[in-house]
Design an enzyme around this catalytic site. Sequence first.
Site, short mmCIF file in Angstrom:
data_model
loop_
_atom_site.label_atom_id
_atom_site.label_comp_id
_atom_site.label_asym_id
_atom_site.label_seq_id
_atom_site.Cartn_x
_atom_site.Cartn_y
_atom_site.Cartn_z
N PRO A 174 59.63 -0.97 -120.31
CA PRO A 174 59.50 -2.09 -121.25
C PRO A 174 58.21 -2.21 -121.94
CG PRO A 174 60.72 -3.02 -119.24
CD PRO A 174 60.02 -1.73 -118.85
N GLU A 175 58.43 -2.08 -123.14
CA GLU A 175 57.20 -2.04 -124.19
C GLU A 175 57.29 -3.13 -125.01
OE1 GLU A 175 55.95 1.65 -125.74
OE2 GLU A 175 56.77 2.68 -124.02
N HIS A 220 68.94 -6.05 -105.70
CA HIS A 220 67.55 -5.85 -106.63
C HIS A 220 67.33 -6.84 -107.11
CE1 HIS A 220 67.82 -1.55 -105.41
NE2 HIS A 220 69.11 -1.60 -106.09
N ARG A 257 62.28 -0.91 -108.78
CA ARG A 257 61.11 -0.39 -108.27
C ARG A 257 60.24 -1.66 -107.89
NH1 ARG A 257 59.67 4.97 -111.44
NH2 ARG A 257 58.40 5.11 -109.56
#
Length: 272
Positions: free
Chosen positions: A2-3, A95, A114
């Site tokens: 994500p940016e 997660h 991750r």
Amino acid sequence: MPELPEVETIRRDLVPKVVGRSIRQASILTPRLTRRAGTPASVAAGLIGRRIRALLRRGKFFQFDLGETSLIVRLGMTGQLRWWRDRESCQGDEHTHAFLHFDEGGVLTYRDVRKFGELFLVPTEAVEAALRVGPEPLEDAFSVGALRRICQSGARVKSVLLDQRKIAGLGNIYADEALFRAKIRPTRRAASLSEEELRALRGAIRFVLAAAIRQRGSSISDFRDPCGEPGGFAPRHRVYQCHGTPCRVCGTAIRRILVAQRGTHFCPTCQR
Ligand SMILES: [Zn+2]
């Protein structure tokens, strides 16, 4: 990853859901997420009973302003903030690493496959010092002069655009897309850009970020909004992960190379 446009999309969606409400209960299950400061228990304890006064964004960071302290959330590669109307509808999986339960119902979850993301508390007055990011590219202060100072570097322009201390919020997708629209090759030395190229690059950065926010971000792999929906900007990418396909402007095949260990996409004809 994500940016700026993805983080801004999530922020805008969450503002009406969380601002003004208090956190009744918090649980953080994964010590890795709080590695920057504190422990899961200490961060959770710092959240319980606090009211969210504002939800801000700085670069790719969320700032939940709790008054004297702020909760900072960084999504890393695969982090997702998800809003659930009530406890009954909230669905975590293996997660899902954090749950914030709000007064009057509503649950905010943090999911991250991750686990490169982070949650930490900092004194609100120390947020800028803690995050150490450069100017916001959509604000007026990001002038051609500011970009010229940022580009006084022997590094390649792509590396400079990715450096969060120089410009806040750009990542691999929007750096490649902006350089294509500015017709600048990613391997150019930043300091070699002409005044005209600097002006074009500033305009292209602002254009692609604003267009991506309008389309609610790019879903390459993991990005989802707080309701679990993907963004709509990926079909408008001109170069990012378009290698092998013809350039929309000139028909030359888009190439992929490595710059600063990052996959970098460009048109060898249009970008000089
Ligand atoms: Zn081209």
